[in-house]
Design an enzyme around this catalytic site. Structure first.
Site, PDB file in Angstrom:
ATOM      1  N   LEU A   3      10.867 -20.099  -5.338  1.00 32.88           N
ATOM      2  CA  LEU A   3       9.805 -19.377  -4.628  1.00 32.88           C
ATOM      3  C   LEU A   3       8.436 -19.577  -5.297  1.00 32.88           C
ATOM      4  O   LEU A   3       8.338 -19.577  -6.521  1.00 32.88           O
ATOM      5  CB  LEU A   3      10.143 -17.880  -4.645  1.00 32.88           C
ATOM      6  CG  LEU A   3       9.119 -16.933  -4.025  1.00 32.88           C
ATOM      7  CD1 LEU A   3       9.224 -16.957  -2.507  1.00 32.88           C
ATOM      8  CD2 LEU A   3       9.319 -15.504  -4.540  1.00 32.88           C
TER       9      LEU A   3
ATOM     10  N   ASP B 185       0.830  -1.213   0.000  1.00 29.77           N
ATOM     11  CA  ASP B 185       0.000   0.000   0.000  1.00 29.77           C
ATOM     12  C   ASP B 185       0.865   1.264   0.000  1.00 29.77           C
ATOM     13  O   ASP B 185       1.971   1.266   0.532  1.00 29.77           O
ATOM     14  CB  ASP B 185      -0.933  -0.021   1.225  1.00 29.77           C
ATOM     15  CG  ASP B 185      -2.084   0.961   1.081  1.00 29.77           C
ATOM     16  OD1 ASP B 185      -2.432   1.316  -0.066  1.00 29.77           O
ATOM     17  OD2 ASP B 185      -2.635   1.380   2.118  1.00 29.77           O
TER      18      ASP B 185
ATOM     19  N   THR C 115     -10.976  -6.791  -4.483  1.00 32.90           N
ATOM     20  CA  THR C 115     -12.353  -6.706  -4.986  1.00 32.90           C
ATOM     21  C   THR C 115     -12.829  -5.250  -4.925  1.00 32.90           C
ATOM     22  O   THR C 115     -13.450  -4.739  -5.866  1.00 32.90           O
ATOM     23  CB  THR C 115     -13.276  -7.589  -4.109  1.00 32.90           C
ATOM     24  OG1 THR C 115     -12.786  -8.937  -4.144  1.00 32.90           O
ATOM     25  CG2 THR C 115     -14.709  -7.536  -4.583  1.00 32.90           C
TER      26      THR C 115
ATOM     27  N   SER D 208      -7.993  -4.756   5.253  1.00 31.36           N
ATOM     28  CA  SER D 208      -8.621  -4.517   3.945  1.00 31.36           C
ATOM     29  C   SER D 208      -9.039  -5.804   3.221  1.00 31.36           C
ATOM     30  O   SER D 208      -8.751  -5.980   2.031  1.00 31.36           O
ATOM     31  CB  SER D 208      -7.686  -3.677   3.049  1.00 31.36           C
ATOM     32  OG  SER D 208      -7.391  -2.443   3.658  1.00 31.36           O
TER      33      SER D 208
ATOM     34  N   HIS E  95       2.093   3.335  -9.108  1.00 35.56           N
ATOM     35  CA  HIS E  95       1.905   1.900  -9.320  1.00 35.56           C
ATOM     36  C   HIS E  95       3.071   1.319 -10.128  1.00 35.56           C
ATOM     37  O   HIS E  95       3.535   0.215  -9.852  1.00 35.56           O
ATOM     38  CB  HIS E  95       0.580   1.629 -10.047  1.00 35.56           C
ATOM     39  CG  HIS E  95      -0.626   2.060  -9.262  1.00 35.56           C
ATOM     40  ND1 HIS E  95      -0.780   1.778  -7.922  1.00 35.56           N
ATOM     41  CD2 HIS E  95      -1.737   2.767  -9.618  1.00 35.56           C
ATOM     42  CE1 HIS E  95      -1.923   2.282  -7.497  1.00 35.56           C
ATOM     43  NE2 HIS E  95      -2.527   2.897  -8.505  1.00 35.56           N
TER      44      HIS E  95
ATOM     45  N   ARG F 234     -12.462   1.900  -8.001  1.00 35.57           N
ATOM     46  CA  ARG F 234     -11.641   3.087  -8.280  1.00 35.57           C
ATOM     47  C   ARG F 234     -12.026   3.674  -9.638  1.00 35.57           C
ATOM     48  O   ARG F 234     -12.697   3.005 -10.442  1.00 35.57           O
ATOM     49  CB  ARG F 234     -10.163   2.692  -8.271  1.00 35.57           C
ATOM     50  CG  ARG F 234      -9.694   2.368  -6.861  1.00 35.57           C
ATOM     51  CD  ARG F 234      -8.199   2.337  -6.756  1.00 35.57           C
ATOM     52  NE  ARG F 234      -7.830   2.066  -5.371  1.00 35.57           N
ATOM     53  CZ  ARG F 234      -6.608   2.143  -4.885  1.00 35.57           C
ATOM     54  NH1 ARG F 234      -5.614   2.480  -5.673  1.00 35.57           N
ATOM     55  NH2 ARG F 234      -6.369   1.899  -3.615  1.00 35.57           N
TER      56      ARG F 234
ATOM     57  N   ARG G 237      -0.093   7.684  -2.714  1.00 34.40           N
ATOM     58  CA  ARG G 237       0.446   8.772  -1.887  1.00 34.40           C
ATOM     59  C   ARG G 237       1.910   9.046  -2.228  1.00 34.40           C
ATOM     60  O   ARG G 237       2.362  10.182  -2.207  1.00 34.40           O
ATOM     61  CB  ARG G 237       0.274   8.445  -0.393  1.00 34.40           C
ATOM     62  CG  ARG G 237      -1.155   8.702   0.097  1.00 34.40           C
ATOM     63  CD  ARG G 237      -1.426   8.032   1.406  1.00 34.40           C
ATOM     64  NE  ARG G 237      -1.551   6.594   1.238  1.00 34.40           N
ATOM     65  CZ  ARG G 237      -1.413   5.712   2.233  1.00 34.40           C
ATOM     66  NH1 ARG G 237      -1.119   6.138   3.440  1.00 34.40           N
ATOM     67  NH2 ARG G 237      -1.559   4.434   1.992  1.00 34.40           N
ATOM     68  N   TRP G 238       2.638   7.994  -2.566  1.00 33.42           N
ATOM     69  CA  TRP G 238       4.043   8.169  -2.991  1.00 33.42           C
ATOM     70  C   TRP G 238       4.087   9.070  -4.221  1.00 33.42           C
ATOM     71  O   TRP G 238       4.890   9.998  -4.310  1.00 33.42           O
ATOM     72  CB  TRP G 238       4.644   6.795  -3.303  1.00 33.42           C
ATOM     73  CG  TRP G 238       6.076   6.813  -3.735  1.00 33.42           C
ATOM     74  CD1 TRP G 238       7.187   6.720  -2.934  1.00 33.42           C
ATOM     75  CD2 TRP G 238       6.559   6.959  -5.091  1.00 33.42           C
ATOM     76  NE1 TRP G 238       8.330   6.784  -3.704  1.00 33.42           N
ATOM     77  CE2 TRP G 238       7.976   6.927  -5.032  1.00 33.42           C
ATOM     78  CE3 TRP G 238       5.942   7.107  -6.333  1.00 33.42           C
ATOM     79  CZ2 TRP G 238       8.782   7.046  -6.156  1.00 33.42           C
ATOM     80  CZ3 TRP G 238       6.743   7.223  -7.459  1.00 33.42           C
ATOM     81  CH2 TRP G 238       8.148   7.191  -7.371  1.00 33.42           C
TER      82      TRP G 238
HETATM   83  C1  IPE Z   1      -5.451  -2.796  -0.178  1.00 27.09           C
HETATM   84  O1  IPE Z   1      -5.099  -1.466  -0.347  1.00 27.09           O
HETATM   85  C2  IPE Z   1      -5.453  -3.495  -1.498  1.00 27.09           C
HETATM   86  C3  IPE Z   1      -4.141  -3.627  -2.138  1.00 27.09           C
HETATM   87  C4  IPE Z   1      -2.979  -3.301  -1.622  1.00 27.09           C
HETATM   88  C5  IPE Z   1      -4.164  -4.204  -3.455  1.00 27.09           C
HETATM   89  P1  IPE Z   1      -6.200  -0.325  -0.478  1.00 27.09           P
HETATM   90  O2  IPE Z   1      -5.461   0.961  -0.542  1.00 27.09           O
HETATM   91  O3  IPE Z   1      -7.114  -0.602  -1.586  1.00 27.09           O
HETATM   92  O4  IPE Z   1      -6.980  -0.468   0.891  1.00 27.09           O
HETATM   93  P2  IPE Z   1      -7.796   0.596   1.746  1.00 27.09           P
HETATM   94  O5  IPE Z   1      -8.716   1.292   0.812  1.00 27.09           O
HETATM   95  O6  IPE Z   1      -6.800   1.514   2.349  1.00 27.09           O
HETATM   96  O7  IPE Z   1      -8.489  -0.220   2.781  1.00 27.09           O
HETATM   97  C1  IPE Z   2      -1.676   0.206  -3.319  1.00 30.30           C
HETATM   98  O1  IPE Z   2      -1.474   1.566  -3.388  1.00 30.30           O
HETATM   99  C2  IPE Z   2      -1.904  -0.412  -4.677  1.00 30.30           C
HETATM  100  C3  IPE Z   2      -3.300  -0.790  -4.948  1.00 30.30           C
HETATM  101  C4  IPE Z   2      -4.264  -0.727  -4.082  1.00 30.30           C
HETATM  102  C5  IPE Z   2      -3.589  -1.287  -6.271  1.00 30.30           C
HETATM  103  P1  IPE Z   2      -2.681   2.590  -3.374  1.00 30.30           P
HETATM  104  O2  IPE Z   2      -3.093   2.881  -4.764  1.00 30.30           O
HETATM  105  O3  IPE Z   2      -3.761   2.124  -2.470  1.00 30.30           O
HETATM  106  O4  IPE Z   2      -1.960   3.859  -2.756  1.00 30.30           O
HETATM  107  P2  IPE Z   2      -2.548   4.855  -1.667  1.00 30.30           P
HETATM  108  O5  IPE Z   2      -2.970   4.023  -0.491  1.00 30.30           O
HETATM  109  O6  IPE Z   2      -3.690   5.570  -2.294  1.00 30.30           O
HETATM  110  O7  IPE Z   2      -1.386   5.738  -1.348  1.00 30.30           O
HETATM  111 MG    MG Z   3      -4.122   2.354  -0.519  1.00 28.77          MG
END
Ligand code: IPE
Ligand code: IPE
Ligand code: MG
Length: 256
Positions: A134, A25, A71, A199, A42, A76, A29-30
């Site tokens: 792995l 996660d 899911t 999550s 991403h 998004r 934000r990065w």
């Molecule tokens: C959880 O991250 C799903 C993945 C890392 C693929 P999210 O960013 O979607 O989760 P929430 O919205 O913070 O719970």
């Molecule tokens: C995790 O990073 C990747 C996926 C959920 C696909 P995020 O896209 O959730 O990044 P933040 O949490 O918004 O920073």
């Molecule tokens: Mg996230």
């Protein structure tokens, strides 16, 4: 501050978790912190997947389960879902899996994936099936509630058909109907990006996992951070409901 060498040298090679699950996660934000588009976060996150996969191999981790798309992530914006799907497609590089002897498994509702993505990932699962290093499990269009609902459906079907006696149902009957059937449960679950939640990830499988949360955004998470999480894990006492004394006696091989 310890450098990379000192953290990895403090690890006990005999107690490397065999299965590590990660909630990757913080990509968005990065990117935002750098004035970039979320999709660039991403993209950078895929680089981290390569780094951590190689670190896991070097350390002797046997199973690595990565949460790539939940899911809930289907909700998004369309453009972000599309960017993620095309990134997933382009990251399914057969040569990389072969070079590292990595076996790929996918858990999740693949029927929801665009045809091209589904075909590419399933093809790679087939091609890498004989690899003996792995096992990398990618959670794609995955959530625990989806998985448990599927298992419940299968159980109900088997009970209705007379193949399963409801009164004789065991935990194993649930276990063998999960997407992760046959895989060991993760000893360690890592979540990057600062949120303190699961999550909808591996709720059954992580019932007794050690949890490790860190603030580092996934694109910045490196080998050193991965070793730090494992070191933290190695400093914990896993009691599984017993007392500390029982655990110590068990370690000496004394039957309890
Ligand atoms: C959880 O991250 C799903 C993945 C890392 C693929 P999210 O960013 O979607 O989760 P929430 O919205 O913070 O719970
Ligand atoms: C995790 O990073 C990747 C996926 C959920 C696909 P995020 O896209 O959730 O990044 P933040 O949490 O918004 O920073
Ligand atoms: Mg996230």
């Amino acid at each position: 501050m310890h450098n990379d060498t000192s953290i990895s040298s403090r690890l006990d090679p005999a107690r490397i978790p065999s299965h590590v699950a990660i909630i990757m996660d913080g990509n968005g934000r990065w990117a935002k912190a750098r004035g970039l588009d979320r999709s660039q976060g991403h993209q950078q996150g895929v680089e981290t997947v390569h780094t951590i996969t190689e670190a896991a191999i070097t350390l002797g981790v046997k199973y690595l389960t990565l949460y790539a798309f939940s899911t809930e992530n289907w909700n998004r914006p369309d453009a972000e879902v599309a960017a993620l799907m095309s990134l997933i497609l382009s990251s399914m590089e057969e040569s990389l899996f072969m070079k590292n002897n990595v076996r790929l498994l996918i858990i999740g509702d693949t029927s929801r994936l665009p045809d091209g993505v589904r075909e590419a990932v399933l093809r790679l699962v087939e091609r890498t099936a004989g690899n003996t290093g792995l096992t990398e499990i990618i959670a794609l269009s995955y959530s625990s509630k989806w998985e448990l609902t599927e298992a419940a459906r299968a159980i109900a079907r088997d009970a209705a058909a007379g193949r399963l006696d409801p009164d004789a149902l065991t935990e194993d009957d649930i276990e063998c109907r999960l997407a992760t059937a046959g895989l060991p449960h993760p000893e360690l679950l890592i979540r990057t990006g600062g949120e303190l939640r699961l999550s909808n990830y591996l709720l059954w499988q992580c019932a007794y996992s050690e949890l490790y949360f860190c603030d580092t955004y996934w694109p910045d998470f490196g080998r050193e951070d991965f070793c730090r999480a494992i070191l933290d894990y190695q400093q914990r006492e896993r009691r599984f409901g017993k007392t500390s004394e029982q655990v110590a006696d068990g370690a000496l091989g004394i039957a309890l």
